[in-house]
Design a protein around this motif. Structure first.
Motif, PDB file in Angstrom:
ATOM      1  N   VAL A 233       3.382  12.804  -1.317  1.00 55.79           N
ATOM      2  CA  VAL A 233       3.160  12.790  -2.750  1.00 55.79           C
ATOM      3  C   VAL A 233       3.741  11.368  -3.333  1.00 55.79           C
ATOM      4  CG1 VAL A 233       4.279  13.741  -4.977  1.00 55.79           C
ATOM      5  CG2 VAL A 233       3.257  15.052  -3.194  1.00 55.79           C
ATOM      6  N   TRP A 234       4.795  10.815  -2.507  1.00 56.81           N
ATOM      7  CA  TRP A 234       5.322   9.658  -3.286  1.00 56.81           C
ATOM      8  C   TRP A 234       4.514   8.450  -3.129  1.00 56.81           C
ATOM      9  CZ3 TRP A 234       6.497   5.240  -0.388  1.00 56.81           C
ATOM     10  CH2 TRP A 234       7.553   4.171  -1.172  1.00 56.81           C
ATOM     11  N   GLU A 235       3.775   8.509  -1.782  1.00 57.17           N
ATOM     12  CA  GLU A 235       2.864   7.573  -1.806  1.00 57.17           C
ATOM     13  C   GLU A 235       1.717   7.045  -2.511  1.00 57.17           C
ATOM     14  OE1 GLU A 235       3.483   6.452   3.150  1.00 57.17           O
ATOM     15  OE2 GLU A 235       1.399   7.109   2.198  1.00 57.17           O
ATOM     16  N   CYS A 236       1.091   8.175  -2.709  1.00 55.22           N
ATOM     17  CA  CYS A 236      -0.047   8.613  -3.657  1.00 55.22           C
ATOM     18  C   CYS A 236       0.340   8.265  -4.989  1.00 55.22           C
ATOM     19  CB  CYS A 236      -0.533   9.781  -3.424  1.00 55.22           C
ATOM     20  SG  CYS A 236      -1.570  10.103  -1.868  1.00 55.22           S
ATOM     21  N   ALA A 237       1.563   8.647  -5.407  1.00 55.50           N
ATOM     22  CA  ALA A 237       2.052   8.616  -6.821  1.00 55.50           C
ATOM     23  C   ALA A 237       2.355   7.148  -7.247  1.00 55.50           C
ATOM     24  CB  ALA A 237       3.311   9.430  -7.156  1.00 55.50           C
ATOM     25  N   LEU A 276      -9.754  15.120   6.308  1.00 55.00           N
ATOM     26  CA  LEU A 276      -9.713  13.745   5.225  1.00 55.00           C
ATOM     27  C   LEU A 276      -9.840  14.224   3.708  1.00 55.00           C
ATOM     28  CD1 LEU A 276      -9.643  10.682   5.041  1.00 55.00           C
ATOM     29  CD2 LEU A 276     -12.200  10.659   5.148  1.00 55.00           C
ATOM     30  N   GLY A 277      -9.011  13.822   2.997  1.00 54.51           N
ATOM     31  CA  GLY A 277      -9.098  13.817   1.473  1.00 54.51           C
ATOM     32  C   GLY A 277      -9.625  12.833   0.743  1.00 54.51           C
ATOM     33  N   VAL A 278     -10.791  12.776  -0.065  1.00 49.94           N
ATOM     34  CA  VAL A 278     -11.221  11.696  -0.680  1.00 49.94           C
ATOM     35  C   VAL A 278     -11.165  11.904  -2.295  1.00 49.94           C
ATOM     36  CG1 VAL A 278     -13.356  10.316  -1.113  1.00 49.94           C
ATOM     37  CG2 VAL A 278     -12.866  11.140   1.291  1.00 49.94           C
ATOM     38  N   PHE A 279     -10.321  11.073  -2.877  1.00 50.49           N
ATOM     39  CA  PHE A 279     -10.519  11.172  -4.358  1.00 50.49           C
ATOM     40  C   PHE A 279     -10.900   9.909  -4.990  1.00 50.49           C
ATOM     41  CE2 PHE A 279      -7.850  10.248  -8.067  1.00 50.49           C
ATOM     42  CZ  PHE A 279      -8.252  10.953  -8.954  1.00 50.49           C
ATOM     43  N   ARG A 280     -11.801   9.875  -6.117  1.00 50.74           N
ATOM     44  CA  ARG A 280     -12.038   8.636  -6.598  1.00 50.74           C
ATOM     45  C   ARG A 280     -11.617   8.664  -8.039  1.00 50.74           C
ATOM     46  NH1 ARG A 280     -18.356   6.652  -8.454  1.00 50.74           N
ATOM     47  NH2 ARG A 280     -17.524   4.620  -9.017  1.00 50.74           N
ATOM     48  N   LYS A 281     -10.865   7.639  -8.502  1.00 45.74           N
ATOM     49  CA  LYS A 281     -10.173   7.511  -9.710  1.00 45.74           C
ATOM     50  C   LYS A 281     -10.980   7.039 -10.683  1.00 45.74           C
ATOM     51  CE  LYS A 281      -6.612   5.131 -11.849  1.00 45.74           C
ATOM     52  NZ  LYS A 281      -5.367   3.915 -11.771  1.00 45.74           N
ATOM     53  N   ASN A 282     -11.309   8.168 -11.606  1.00 42.29           N
ATOM     54  CA  ASN A 282     -11.992   7.939 -12.842  1.00 42.29           C
ATOM     55  C   ASN A 282     -11.259   8.181 -13.948  1.00 42.29           C
ATOM     56  OD1 ASN A 282     -14.723   7.789 -11.543  1.00 42.29           O
ATOM     57  ND2 ASN A 282     -14.715   9.794 -10.904  1.00 42.29           N
ATOM     58  N   ASP A 283     -10.282   8.708 -13.981  1.00 41.13           N
ATOM     59  CA  ASP A 283      -9.386   9.036 -15.440  1.00 41.13           C
ATOM     60  C   ASP A 283      -8.360   8.108 -15.115  1.00 41.13           C
ATOM     61  OD1 ASP A 283      -7.755   9.690 -17.190  1.00 41.13           O
ATOM     62  OD2 ASP A 283      -7.545  11.697 -16.704  1.00 41.13           O
ATOM     63  N   GLU A 284      -8.123   7.177 -16.042  1.00 38.72           N
ATOM     64  CA  GLU A 284      -7.041   6.122 -15.684  1.00 38.72           C
ATOM     65  C   GLU A 284      -5.714   6.511 -16.082  1.00 38.72           C
ATOM     66  OE1 GLU A 284      -7.506   2.061 -16.845  1.00 38.72           O
ATOM     67  OE2 GLU A 284      -9.845   2.149 -16.634  1.00 38.72           O
ATOM     68  N   LYS A 285      -5.427   7.882 -16.878  1.00 38.32           N
ATOM     69  CA  LYS A 285      -4.512   8.405 -17.269  1.00 38.32           C
ATOM     70  C   LYS A 285      -3.962   9.425 -16.427  1.00 38.32           C
ATOM     71  CE  LYS A 285      -6.109   8.312 -22.303  1.00 38.32           C
ATOM     72  NZ  LYS A 285      -5.960   9.089 -23.373  1.00 38.32           N
ATOM     73  N   LEU A 286      -4.555   9.910 -15.328  1.00 38.14           N
ATOM     74  CA  LEU A 286      -4.167  10.508 -14.324  1.00 38.14           C
ATOM     75  C   LEU A 286      -2.901   9.870 -13.649  1.00 38.14           C
ATOM     76  CD1 LEU A 286      -4.394  13.011 -12.528  1.00 38.14           C
ATOM     77  CD2 LEU A 286      -5.650  11.938 -11.036  1.00 38.14           C
ATOM     78  N   THR A 287      -1.657  10.724 -13.639  1.00 34.42           N
ATOM     79  CA  THR A 287      -0.462  10.519 -12.792  1.00 34.42           C
ATOM     80  C   THR A 287       0.050  11.575 -12.042  1.00 34.42           C
ATOM     81  OG1 THR A 287       0.939  10.990 -14.984  1.00 34.42           O
ATOM     82  CG2 THR A 287       0.256   8.850 -14.474  1.00 34.42           C
ATOM     83  N   ILE A 288       0.949  11.038 -11.034  1.00 34.75           N
ATOM     84  CA  ILE A 288       1.625  11.939 -10.163  1.00 34.75           C
ATOM     85  C   ILE A 288       2.867  11.809 -10.310  1.00 34.75           C
ATOM     86  CG2 ILE A 288       1.609  12.895  -7.818  1.00 34.75           C
ATOM     87  CD1 ILE A 288      -1.113  11.676  -7.301  1.00 34.75           C
ATOM     88  N   ASP A 289       3.768  12.982 -10.275  1.00 33.16           N
ATOM     89  CA  ASP A 289       5.427  12.898 -10.373  1.00 33.16           C
ATOM     90  C   ASP A 289       5.710  12.888  -8.903  1.00 33.16           C
ATOM     91  OD1 ASP A 289       7.931  12.832 -10.751  1.00 33.16           O
ATOM     92  OD2 ASP A 289       7.894  14.776 -11.447  1.00 33.16           O
ATOM     93  N   GLY A 290       5.871  11.775  -8.465  1.00 36.22           N
ATOM     94  CA  GLY A 290       6.466  11.358  -6.956  1.00 36.22           C
ATOM     95  C   GLY A 290       8.031  10.945  -6.905  1.00 36.22           C
ATOM     96  N   GLN A 291       8.545  10.826  -8.032  1.00 37.31           N
ATOM     97  CA  GLN A 291      10.122  10.235  -8.062  1.00 37.31           C
ATOM     98  C   GLN A 291      10.856  11.479  -7.971  1.00 37.31           C
ATOM     99  OE1 GLN A 291      10.529   7.053  -7.643  1.00 37.31           O
ATOM    100  NE2 GLN A 291       8.237   7.061  -7.644  1.00 37.31           N
TER     101      GLN A 291
END
Length: 658
Positions: A233-237, A276-291
């Protein structure tokens, strides 16, 4: 790099990668198969013969790639051309079992070919299987792409790596001449491909932030380092904000936990088999709480909130208790008789709650695993291993883990699991653990009286094996638990002697509760004078033996230590595998369930806020808790377990004693 590993030599002849590969699937032809036919017909014929034997497998994988290419929105004619180009260089790699076990590597090559990235960041190169496929595409794209990979540069023992067992199990012949001694990161990558990789030595937590500062835009971010939930989570966030519009986040080994599904499952993430999980970023507002907070800072805040008697907390519990079901081989006279719900197993816990509570496990000081029976059930060991190693030890090894067991399940496998929590590639971590063994008696006769079991000596041998096997007493503690009843209280001194002779670190003695009327006269409340004498004798003996002993309060003392506000409503939560939040250590549900609401909402529910207010006033359960209020030992109600708060009527309900 190690001189013992020939495949780390950048100057070696690349012919070796097709004449003498490490394993068959890693046959690499730098010049391409068409040119090899002219250059070395003998090697070409040998490879083509092997390739023909893989024809059915290649057809199967091609169908699989086609299916998933459609899911990813890729143009199949383009993908087909790239696969043909790939097979020119890795002619035997399109098969069910590539390298260790993962044919999804082909998607790394295809994605890199299709989007032609300018910046790629990979965390965790290991010896370089996935790195090779990416680097091949980078080389063929020839667009000045910067391909970074992060690895701590630990030199791995080949024999310690699961490379051996995976490859052997999948009947791929290992070229042992190439895998002797130690091998460093990217060891298996052909020299011409290694030139296209920028190796950053270190752990991602130290290297990744700086690398992201150097590169404002990242086209592909590939997580393949320690696969603990927190780290994933931290790395992806951390990387997601800088992934370019239309860029990709890839996560390897998604079967080890539910992090990818929680992060990207609702945002279009695609799971390529279990690897393998593959995610394409289409929504620039998408965030992940990794802190997430670290245990030290969360504990400091928790202590402050307890000191100020806050009822709604910002901190999460310091102690996370996981209460699981299980088959019990005993029939103890003092047992509560409560049966856990069906399915309250480790596997249920893993699937239902991991995504909900992992953050709070990561912020805890102590993680406590309890079971009504045998905790280390053989049928669940592999799932426990996967979750425990990849979710617990890799992320927060210094957080203490406490396991409760009746000893029946201390098999060799369980002992090895407890003492040697090996991580990926055979690495081990300096974990801090305590095993609390519920033994109850010092001899087989008394044990049989209490538990109706004749297996005391069998359990004792398993306990002895556990103690003999541990290597560091400072990081691995053994505690013996004794439930004091009128039947066994006189055995307590001998129990302490036994614990000392075996090498235990501590003995916990607790008064047994009365759960049903038939257990009433088992309570030491009815043998107060004798109990006090035994506790005094035990305390003196433990002092002479140098053994730590925690004893319950004596009866009828003139004075008791001042009661303190019990900290458990502030610093401890108990959860079963169904998601029920349980009150204290009692096992009573408080009508909160983590499958129905977020963790912090349950932690600050009206139940918990009212409990904190009540305990702070010195009322409610405080009045009947030996730990918080030792003087209550003289109140019969404190020895009786009730589903609700203790009430004056209890003396009437149990009136035949008065």
């Amino acid at each position: 790099m190690s001189k013992n590993c020939p495949c780390t030599d950048n100057n070696m002849n690349l012919d070796e990668y097709y004449k003498n590969p490490v394993i068959d699937s890693w046959t690499y032809v730098a010049m391409g198969m068409d040119k090899l036919k002219e250059h070395d017909r003998g090697s070409y014929d040998r490879i083509k013969e092997s390739q023909e034997l893989l024809f059915s497998e290649q057809e199967e994988i091609m169908a699989y790639v086609k299916e998933n290419s459609a899911r990813l929105g890729w143009d199949w004619p383009e993908v087909s051309r790239h696969i043909e180009q790939f097979l020119q260089k890795f002619p035997l790699a399109l098969r069910r079992n590539v390298a260790w076990d993962d044919f999804s590597f082909i998607f790394l090559y295809l994605l890199t070919k299709i989007i032609r990235p300018r910046v790629i960041i990979e965390t965790g190169s290991n010896i370089g299987f996935s790195s090779s496929f990416i680097a091949l595409a980078v080389k063929e794209n020839n667009n000045n792409c910067k391909f970074y990979t992060i690895d701590p540069y630990l030199e791995y023992e080949w024999k310690a790596m699961s490379f051996y067992e995976h490859s052997q199990a999948r009947k791929q012949k290992i070229n042992y001449s190439k895998v002797i001694g130690r091998c460093a990161p990217l060891a298996i990558v052909p020299a011409d491909l290694k030139e296209h990789i920028i190796l950053k030595s270190g752990y991602s937590r130290d290297v990744l932030p700086g690398l992201l500062k150097e590169n404002e835009i990242v086209d592909i971010f590939f997580h393949d380092s320690d696969h603990g939930y927190r780290n994933m989570v931290w790395e992806c966030a951390s990387a997601l904000p800088q992934v370019s519009p239309g860029g990709y986040v890839l996560v390897h080994d998604i079967n080890l936990n539910v992090a990818f599904k929680k992060m990207f499952g609702d945002a279009g993430g695609v799971e390529i088999k279990e690897h393998l999980g593959v995610f394409r970023k289409n929504d620039e507002k998408l965030t992940i709480d990794g802190q997430w907070s670290y245990p030290e800072s969360n504990s400091s805040l928790n202590d402050l909130e307890y000191k100020n008697q806050k009822t709604e907390l910002e901190s999460s519990p310091k102690n996370m208790v996981i209460q699981l079901g299980g088959v019990c081989d005993l029939n103890c006279v003092f047992c509560s008789g409560r049966k856990n719900k069906e399915g309250l197993t480790y596997d249920e816990f893993y699937r239902n709650l991991e995504g909900k509570i992992t953050r709070y496990l990561a912020q805890a000081e102590k993680i406590i695993f309890k079971s009504c029976g045998n905790f280390f059930k053989a049928a669940e060991m592999q799932r426990m291993l996967n979750w425990h190693i990849n979710c617990i030890e890799l992320n927060f090894p210094l957080i203490e883990k406490v396991y409760y067991t009746n000893g029946f399940d201390l098999t060799e496998q369980a002992i090895d699991f407890i003492i040697h929590p090996g991580g990926i590639c055979g690495r081990e971590y300096p974990v801090k653990s305590t095993v609390n063994i519920l033994l109850y008696a010092s001899n087989s006769k008394m044990y049989k009286t209490l538990t109706r079991s004749e297996d005391f000596n069998v359990i004792l041998k398993r306990v002895q094996q556990l103690i003999r096997t541990r290597e560091d007493k400072n990081r691995f503690k053994i505690v013996f638990t004794f439930f004091a009843t009128t039947l066994n209280i006189e055995d307590l001194p001998e129990f302490v002697r036994l614990a000392s002779s075996l090498g235990a670190d501590k003995v916990d003695c607790l008064y047994s509760y009365i759960y049903v009327p038939g257990q009433k006269y088992l309570s030491c409340f009815f043998k107060q004078k004798m109990t006090n004498e035994i506790l005094e004798k035990t305390d003196n003996l433990a002092t002479r033996l140098g053994l730590e002993v925690a004893l319950p309060p004596k009866f009828g003392q003139k004075s008791y230590p001042n009661g303190s506000v019990c900290c458990k409503p502030w610093d401890q939560i108990t959860i079963n595998a169904a998601g029920d939040v349980l009150a204290c250590d009692s096992g009573i549900t408080c009508d909160e369930n983590l499958q129905k609401k977020p963790f912090m909402e349950a932690w600050n529910s009206p139940y918990y806020q009212n409990l904190r207010k009540e305990v702070a006033r010195g009322s409610g359960c405080f009045n009947y808790c030996f730990s918080a209020n030792p003087a209550c030992v003289n109140d019969f109600r404190a020895h009786v377990f009730c589903q609700e708060s203790k009430k004056p009527e209890i003396n009437i309900l149990w009136a035949d004693n008065f």
